[in-house]
Design a protein around this motif. Structure first.
Motif, PDB file in Angstrom:
ATOM      1  N   LEU A 126       0.845  -1.192   0.000  1.00  0.00           N
ATOM      2  CA  LEU A 126       0.000   0.000   0.000  1.00  0.00           C
ATOM      3  C   LEU A 126       0.886   1.250   0.000  1.00  0.00           C
ATOM      4  N   LYS A 127       0.382   2.294  -0.616  1.00  0.00           N
ATOM      5  CA  LYS A 127       1.068   3.604  -0.562  1.00  0.00           C
ATOM      6  C   LYS A 127       0.313   4.436   0.467  1.00  0.00           C
ATOM      7  N   VAL A 128       1.002   4.822   1.541  1.00  0.00           N
ATOM      8  CA  VAL A 128       0.356   5.441   2.690  1.00  0.00           C
ATOM      9  C   VAL A 128       0.859   6.874   2.873  1.00  0.00           C
ATOM     10  N   VAL A 129      -0.081   7.774   3.209  1.00  0.00           N
ATOM     11  CA  VAL A 129       0.259   9.175   3.468  1.00  0.00           C
ATOM     12  C   VAL A 129       0.788   9.311   4.888  1.00  0.00           C
ATOM     13  N   VAL A 130       1.827  10.131   5.047  1.00  0.00           N
ATOM     14  CA  VAL A 130       2.407  10.378   6.374  1.00  0.00           C
ATOM     15  C   VAL A 130       1.532  11.381   7.127  1.00  0.00           C
ATOM     16  N   ASP A 131       1.138  11.015   8.335  1.00  0.00           N
ATOM     17  CA  ASP A 131       0.391  11.909   9.220  1.00  0.00           C
ATOM     18  C   ASP A 131       1.387  12.516  10.200  1.00  0.00           C
ATOM     19  N   LEU A 132       1.833  13.744   9.862  1.00  0.00           N
ATOM     20  CA  LEU A 132       2.914  14.379  10.631  1.00  0.00           C
ATOM     21  C   LEU A 132       2.316  15.327  11.666  1.00  0.00           C
ATOM     22  N   SER A 133       2.771  15.228  12.905  1.00  0.00           N
ATOM     23  CA  SER A 133       2.276  16.098  13.973  1.00  0.00           C
ATOM     24  C   SER A 133       3.407  16.401  14.934  1.00  0.00           C
ATOM     25  N   GLY A 134       3.100  17.278  15.890  1.00  0.00           N
ATOM     26  CA  GLY A 134       4.065  17.575  16.934  1.00  0.00           C
ATOM     27  C   GLY A 134       5.054  18.664  16.611  1.00  0.00           C
ATOM     28  N   ILE A 135       4.875  19.394  15.502  1.00  0.00           N
ATOM     29  CA  ILE A 135       5.771  20.511  15.197  1.00  0.00           C
ATOM     30  C   ILE A 135       5.361  21.704  16.064  1.00  0.00           C
ATOM     31  N   PRO A 136       6.279  22.329  16.775  1.00  0.00           N
ATOM     32  CA  PRO A 136       5.933  23.456  17.656  1.00  0.00           C
ATOM     33  C   PRO A 136       5.262  24.602  16.881  1.00  0.00           C
ATOM     34  N   ASP A 137       4.431  25.375  17.586  1.00  0.00           N
ATOM     35  CA  ASP A 137       3.733  26.495  16.954  1.00  0.00           C
ATOM     36  C   ASP A 137       4.681  27.583  16.482  1.00  0.00           C
ATOM     37  N   THR A 138       5.892  27.601  17.011  1.00  0.00           N
ATOM     38  CA  THR A 138       6.857  28.635  16.617  1.00  0.00           C
ATOM     39  C   THR A 138       7.583  28.303  15.329  1.00  0.00           C
ATOM     40  N   LEU A 139       7.333  27.085  14.790  1.00  0.00           N
ATOM     41  CA  LEU A 139       8.007  26.646  13.571  1.00  0.00           C
ATOM     42  C   LEU A 139       6.988  26.288  12.503  1.00  0.00           C
ATOM     43  N   GLU A 140       7.409  26.364  11.238  1.00  0.00           N
ATOM     44  CA  GLU A 140       6.569  25.926  10.121  1.00  0.00           C
ATOM     45  C   GLU A 140       7.427  25.158   9.134  1.00  0.00           C
ATOM     46  N   MET A 141       6.808  24.151   8.531  1.00  0.00           N
ATOM     47  CA  MET A 141       7.509  23.346   7.532  1.00  0.00           C
ATOM     48  C   MET A 141       7.437  24.045   6.180  1.00  0.00           C
ATOM     49  N   VAL A 142       8.546  24.043   5.468  1.00  0.00           N
ATOM     50  CA  VAL A 142       8.607  24.653   4.137  1.00  0.00           C
ATOM     51  C   VAL A 142       9.166  23.638   3.161  1.00  0.00           C
ATOM     52  N   GLY A 143       9.049  23.975   1.878  1.00  0.00           N
ATOM     53  CA  GLY A 143       9.608  23.081   0.857  1.00  0.00           C
ATOM     54  C   GLY A 143       8.737  21.861   0.650  1.00  0.00           C
ATOM     55  N   GLU A 144       9.366  20.754   0.286  1.00  0.00           N
ATOM     56  CA  GLU A 144       8.639  19.538  -0.049  1.00  0.00           C
ATOM     57  C   GLU A 144       7.984  18.924   1.181  1.00  0.00           C
ATOM     58  N   GLN A 145       6.779  18.425   0.970  1.00  0.00           N
ATOM     59  CA  GLN A 145       6.065  17.710   2.020  1.00  0.00           C
ATOM     60  C   GLN A 145       6.602  16.280   2.112  1.00  0.00           C
ATOM     61  N   PRO A 146       6.340  15.589   3.239  1.00  0.00           N
ATOM     62  CA  PRO A 146       6.788  14.194   3.347  1.00  0.00           C
ATOM     63  C   PRO A 146       6.239  13.350   2.204  1.00  0.00           C
ATOM     64  N   PRO A 147       7.026  12.444   1.658  1.00  0.00           N
ATOM     65  CA  PRO A 147       6.544  11.615   0.531  1.00  0.00           C
ATOM     66  C   PRO A 147       5.566  10.557   1.034  1.00  0.00           C
ATOM     67  N   ASP A 148       4.755  10.056   0.115  1.00  0.00           N
ATOM     68  CA  ASP A 148       3.960   8.870   0.434  1.00  0.00           C
ATOM     69  C   ASP A 148       4.907   7.681   0.600  1.00  0.00           C
ATOM     70  N   ILE A 149       4.586   6.822   1.552  1.00  0.00           N
ATOM     71  CA  ILE A 149       5.465   5.704   1.893  1.00  0.00           C
ATOM     72  C   ILE A 149       4.860   4.395   1.387  1.00  0.00           C
ATOM     73  N   ASP A 150       5.698   3.592   0.706  1.00  0.00           N
ATOM     74  CA  ASP A 150       5.282   2.248   0.283  1.00  0.00           C
ATOM     75  C   ASP A 150       5.414   1.316   1.483  1.00  0.00           C
ATOM     76  N   VAL A 151       4.284   0.736   1.897  1.00  0.00           N
ATOM     77  CA  VAL A 151       4.253  -0.151   3.058  1.00  0.00           C
ATOM     78  C   VAL A 151       3.888  -1.564   2.588  1.00  0.00           C
ATOM     79  N   ARG A 152       4.742  -2.554   2.915  1.00  0.00           N
ATOM     80  CA  ARG A 152       4.418  -3.960   2.618  1.00  0.00           C
ATOM     81  C   ARG A 152       3.916  -4.609   3.908  1.00  0.00           C
ATOM     82  N   LEU A 153       2.684  -5.069   3.854  1.00  0.00           N
ATOM     83  CA  LEU A 153       2.051  -5.709   5.005  1.00  0.00           C
ATOM     84  C   LEU A 153       1.958  -7.210   4.781  1.00  0.00           C
ATOM     85  N   ARG A 154       1.966  -7.944   5.875  1.00  0.00           N
ATOM     86  CA  ARG A 154       1.790  -9.406   5.827  1.00  0.00           C
ATOM     87  C   ARG A 154       0.791  -9.804   6.894  1.00  0.00           C
ATOM     88  N   GLY A 155      -0.134 -10.679   6.482  1.00  0.00           N
ATOM     89  CA  GLY A 155      -1.135 -11.124   7.432  1.00  0.00           C
ATOM     90  C   GLY A 155      -2.162 -12.004   6.779  1.00  0.00           C
TER      91      GLY A 155
END
Length: 324
Positions: free
Chosen positions: A34-63
């Motif tokens: 599966l290709k999964v979107v990163v749920d990013l949290s915990g960045i302090p209010d005094t900072l902001e992310m710039v530039g490229e966003q986190p990439p989607d991650i290829d996840v191989r599951l077994r079950g």
């Protein structure tokens, strides 16, 4: 009994038993990518992310097939919480592991690709910038925009330092003035902002005024007649009367106003009025400011939109003898 007897056979038996156990344990398991979107949290209010966003991650599951066959990417979360990491302005490498993947019970994570990514953080800053009216189109032919005003004239924005430092103003939503003939007054519920820029007061309402008027023109007309008003009885209100003398008999008038009206204006359309009521029968020197420029025929010409003034001569001499 010596345990070393037939040691090779015994080790082979143990290996085969272990392999059989693994086979039986995994019997019925399948893999799903599966290709999964990163749920990013915990960045302090005094900072902001710039530039490229986190990439989607290829996840191989077994079950078990029952758990994976209908599993969609929306039901798998890759939660990356940075609240416990020492963060500041700059580039940070985020490492991923299976514990960050929220998936159904009994499902394992065999692989994450990529297993890390980078983010760039900047200080969050604020700045006061002017609000600029964004006009679209042109007024009707013969009309022009002479100015705009906006309330509030300035607003405070915030965002990443590199973005805010480059921001010199904030535009309103596009306002159409196509074929407009009169001043426009509008109320806008909000202001659009560029990416990563936020209004400190997001509910700010904006009032805009776009002043529109006819295109102006000007003309200088020579030979405009002078007439007298309030003349004594028996005195003709015309410079041709032998008992009323005005020097000169005509003047030069400067006119300003809507160009379409100015272009049709002639000296014959105007008269300059000298008010004699209450004045003694003697020589008078009247300054140009004492004279009133009016329409020769008020029914045919409305001089209200025009600015009219006598420019030549600087003074007019008026004299007359008393009436009957």
């Amino acid at each position: 009994m010596d345990l070393r007897t037939n040691l090779g056979l015994k080790l082979t038996a143990i290996f085969l038993a272990l392999a059989a156990w693994v086979y039986v344990h995994n019997l019925g398991d399948i893999h799903k990518d599966l290709k999964v979107v990163v749920d990013l949290s915990g960045i302090p209010d005094t900072l902001e992310m710039v530039g490229e966003q986190p990439p989607d991650i290829d996840v191989r599951l077994r079950g078990p097939e029952s758990s994976l066959v209908n599993l969609s990417p929306q039901k798998v979360n890759l939660e990356v919480n940075l609240k416990d990491q020492p963060l500041g302005p700059g580039i940070h490498t985020i490492l991923l592991d299976a514990s960050m993947v929220r998936r159904p019970p009994g499902v394992a994570v065999d692989r994450l690709s990529p297993s890390s990514f980078q983010i760039t953080l900047e200080n969050r800053v604020n700045k006061e910038v002017p609000v600029v009216v964004n006009l679209r189109g042109e007024p009707a032919a013969g009309f022009e925009v002479v100015g705009t005003s906006v309330v509030p004239a300035r607003v405070v924005v915030e965002g990443p330092e590199s973005v805010i430092n480059k921001l010199d103003s904030l535009f309103t939503a596009s306002i159409s003035i196509k074929n407009a003939r009169d001043t426009l007054r509008l109320e806008l519920k909000s202001l659009p902002v560029v990416a990563q820029v936020h209004l400190v007061s997001p509910d700010t309402q904006v009032e805009v005024v776009v002043r529109i008027r006819p295109i102006q023109g000007e003309i200088t007309l020579q030979g405009v007649r002078i007439l007298a008003a309030g003349v004594p009885a028996g005195v003709t209100a015309d410079s041709a009367s032998p008992r009323l003398r005005m020097q000169p008999a005509t003047v030069t008038v400067h006119a300003e106003g809507p160009r379409v009206q100015i272009e049709r204006l002639t000296a014959a359309d105007l008269v300059v009025v000298v008010e004699l009521a209450g004045r003694n029968g003697q020589d008078l020197d009247l300054a140009a400011g004492d004279l009133a420029v009016r329409a020769a025929d008020p029914q045919a010409l409305d001089v209200q939109p025009l600015t009219l003034s006598v420019t030549v001569p600087a003074t007019i001499r008026v004299s007359w003898s008393g009436g009957d």
